[in-house]
Design a protein around this motif. Structure first.
Motif, mmCIF file in Angstrom:
data_model
loop_
_atom_site.group_PDB
_atom_site.id
_atom_site.type_symbol
_atom_site.label_atom_id
_atom_site.label_comp_id
_atom_site.label_asym_id
_atom_site.label_seq_id
_atom_site.Cartn_x
_atom_site.Cartn_y
_atom_site.Cartn_z
ATOM 1 N N PRO A 14 -4.316 6.158 -7.094
ATOM 2 C CA PRO A 14 -5.447 6.899 -6.536
ATOM 3 C C PRO A 14 -5.902 6.278 -5.206
ATOM 4 O O PRO A 14 -5.367 5.266 -4.770
ATOM 5 C CB PRO A 14 -6.525 6.733 -7.606
ATOM 6 C CG PRO A 14 -6.181 5.453 -8.279
ATOM 7 C CD PRO A 14 -4.680 5.358 -8.247
ATOM 8 N N ASP A 15 -6.877 6.916 -4.607
ATOM 9 C CA ASP A 15 -7.464 6.367 -3.378
ATOM 10 C C ASP A 15 -8.072 5.001 -3.640
ATOM 11 O O ASP A 15 -8.213 4.558 -4.774
ATOM 12 C CB ASP A 15 -8.556 7.297 -2.842
ATOM 13 C CG ASP A 15 -7.968 8.562 -2.242
ATOM 14 O OD1 ASP A 15 -6.773 8.572 -1.958
ATOM 15 O OD2 ASP A 15 -8.725 9.525 -2.056
ATOM 16 N N ASN A 16 -8.486 4.337 -2.571
ATOM 17 C CA ASN A 16 -9.165 3.042 -2.628
ATOM 18 C C ASN A 16 -8.292 1.926 -3.200
ATOM 19 O O ASN A 16 -8.698 1.177 -4.069
ATOM 20 C CB ASN A 16 -10.477 3.132 -3.416
ATOM 21 C CG ASN A 16 -11.431 4.119 -2.793
ATOM 22 O OD1 ASN A 16 -11.478 4.241 -1.570
ATOM 23 N ND2 ASN A 16 -12.165 4.828 -3.612
ATOM 24 N N ILE A 17 -7.104 1.821 -2.682
ATOM 25 C CA ILE A 17 -6.212 0.729 -3.073
ATOM 26 C C ILE A 17 -6.689 -0.544 -2.382
ATOM 27 O O ILE A 17 -7.015 -0.535 -1.207
ATOM 28 C CB ILE A 17 -4.761 1.025 -2.658
ATOM 29 C CG1 ILE A 17 -4.253 2.228 -3.433
ATOM 30 C CG2 ILE A 17 -3.868 -0.184 -2.872
ATOM 31 C CD1 ILE A 17 -2.917 2.730 -2.952
ATOM 32 N N VAL A 42 0.847 -1.205 0.000
ATOM 33 C CA VAL A 42 0.000 0.000 0.000
ATOM 34 C C VAL A 42 0.878 1.249 0.000
ATOM 35 O O VAL A 42 0.623 2.199 -0.753
ATOM 36 C CB VAL A 42 -0.975 -0.012 1.198
ATOM 37 C CG1 VAL A 42 -1.700 1.313 1.321
ATOM 38 C CG2 VAL A 42 -1.976 -1.157 1.051
ATOM 39 N N ILE A 43 1.923 1.262 0.810
ATOM 40 C CA ILE A 43 2.839 2.404 0.843
ATOM 41 C C ILE A 43 3.447 2.637 -0.532
ATOM 42 O O ILE A 43 3.495 3.758 -1.031
ATOM 43 C CB ILE A 43 3.949 2.172 1.899
ATOM 44 C CG1 ILE A 43 3.354 2.278 3.308
ATOM 45 C CG2 ILE A 43 5.106 3.144 1.713
ATOM 46 C CD1 ILE A 43 4.276 1.796 4.413
#
Length: 66
Positions: free
Chosen positions: A33-36, A24-25
């Motif tokens: 973008p958001d929502n990984i 995630v990092i």
């Protein structure tokens, strides 16, 4: 994120939760973008003990031809 980066994290010494956080990092660092969403599982092989087969009764195939 490049495949080599994924491979580096997933084959490293970390536990699944640590690997997940690192992925995630790296995804955010690569401008994701958001929502990984990702999932990491620790898959282990299961071997059937030889004794199980030894105790199993032998079966025969019967032909239905006359």
């Amino acid at each position: 994120m490049a495949a080599e980066s994924l491979r580096e994290v997933l084959t490293g010494p970390g536990r699944p939760q640590q690997e997940l956080e690192e992925l995630v990092i790296r995804a955010y660092a690569a401008s994701a973008p958001d929502n990984i969403a990702c999932a990491v599982a620790d898959v282990v092989g299961l071997e059937k003990p030889a004794a199980v087969d030894a105790d199993r009764p032998k079966t025969r195939r019967m032909s239905t031809r006359g």
